[in-house]
Motif scaffolding. Structure first.
Motif, PDB file in Angstrom:
ATOM      1  N   TYR A  14     -35.807 -36.275   1.534  1.00 17.63           N
ATOM      2  CA  TYR A  14     -34.993 -36.842   0.469  1.00 17.63           C
ATOM      3  C   TYR A  14     -35.259 -36.036  -0.789  1.00 17.63           C
ATOM      4  CZ  TYR A  14     -39.354 -39.457  -0.339  1.00 17.63           C
ATOM      5  OH  TYR A  14     -40.663 -39.801  -0.523  1.00 17.63           O
ATOM      6  N   PRO A  15     -34.356 -36.084  -1.768  1.00 16.56           N
ATOM      7  CA  PRO A  15     -34.524 -35.284  -2.995  1.00 16.56           C
ATOM      8  C   PRO A  15     -35.861 -35.595  -3.683  1.00 16.56           C
ATOM      9  CG  PRO A  15     -32.323 -36.215  -2.906  1.00 16.56           C
ATOM     10  CD  PRO A  15     -33.089 -36.836  -1.779  1.00 16.56           C
ATOM     11  N   GLY A  16     -36.573 -34.531  -4.032  1.00 18.59           N
ATOM     12  CA  GLY A  16     -37.857 -34.674  -4.716  1.00 18.59           C
ATOM     13  C   GLY A  16     -39.059 -34.699  -3.792  1.00 18.59           C
ATOM     14  N   LEU A  17     -38.834 -34.763  -2.487  1.00 18.29           N
ATOM     15  CA  LEU A  17     -39.939 -34.785  -1.524  1.00 18.29           C
ATOM     16  C   LEU A  17     -40.404 -33.347  -1.285  1.00 18.29           C
ATOM     17  CD1 LEU A  17     -41.637 -36.509   0.470  1.00 18.29           C
ATOM     18  CD2 LEU A  17     -39.848 -36.092   2.167  1.00 18.29           C
ATOM     19  N   ASN A  18     -41.692 -33.094  -1.485  1.00 23.26           N
ATOM     20  CA  ASN A  18     -42.223 -31.736  -1.321  1.00 23.26           C
ATOM     21  C   ASN A  18     -42.336 -31.318   0.140  1.00 23.26           C
ATOM     22  OD1 ASN A  18     -42.508 -31.409  -4.089  1.00 23.26           O
ATOM     23  ND2 ASN A  18     -44.565 -32.276  -4.082  1.00 23.26           N
ATOM     24  N   LYS A  19     -42.810 -32.221   0.983  1.00 23.95           N
ATOM     25  CA  LYS A  19     -43.036 -31.911   2.393  1.00 23.95           C
ATOM     26  C   LYS A  19     -42.332 -32.980   3.232  1.00 23.95           C
ATOM     27  CE  LYS A  19     -46.794 -31.462   5.713  1.00 23.95           C
ATOM     28  NZ  LYS A  19     -48.211 -31.675   5.955  1.00 23.95           N
TER      29      LYS A  19
END
Length: 149
Positions: A119-124
């Motif tokens: 999802y948007p903003g998830l690094n991994k």
């Protein structure tokens, strides 16, 4: 010759299946979830267990009715989720793994399905395990919320 090939395939498959089921959260008496008008599950509770869905011994047990529907309930579950702040999630099935004995399979064995979620903003990306052969109480895994209809 054909019988020998079939026998070899069956023997190799049975060698891959664990003789012990390590899944800890099967509950075949769990209620069948309600569906929304958008064909996703109605989720009401949040898991407090950090292993729920993230660990192969604590998969999300979504069950199914027949092989043509094998991905249907996992997708119904995933379509009910949102990111921690309501973000829209995207998911894809990566693989099937982790064979275990199951009386709900014609072969006597089941596999877990592994999904990658972003999802948007998830690094991994997050990885969730699904068991389509057994039922269990459906809860929202840690790090996710319930999608607004």
């Amino acid at each position: 010759m054909r019988k020998i090939i079939v026998l070899m395939i069956l023997l190799s498959f049975s060698a891959c299946v664990s003789t012990k089921n390590t899944i800890q959260n099967i509950d075949n008496q769990a209620p069948i979830p309600t569906l929304t008008k958008q064909n996703s599950f109605v989720l009401k509770t949040y898991s407090k267990d950090a292993k729920y869905g993230y660990n192969k011994d604590f998969p999300i047990n979504v069950f199914y009715k027949n092989s043509k529907d094998e991905n249907l309930n996992a997708e119904r579950f995933l379509n009910a989720l949102a990111g921690p702040n309501g973000e829209e999630i995207k998911f894809k099935k990566l693989e099937s793994c982790c064979p275990f004995p199951s009386t709900h399979s014609e072969l006597g064995a089941g596999f877990l399905d592994v999904y990658q979620l972003t999802y948007p903003g998830l690094n991994k990306p997050k990885i969730l395990y699904f068991n389509i052969y057994e039922r269990g109480i459906l809860e929202v895994p840690l790090g996710f919320t319930i999608k607004n209809p």
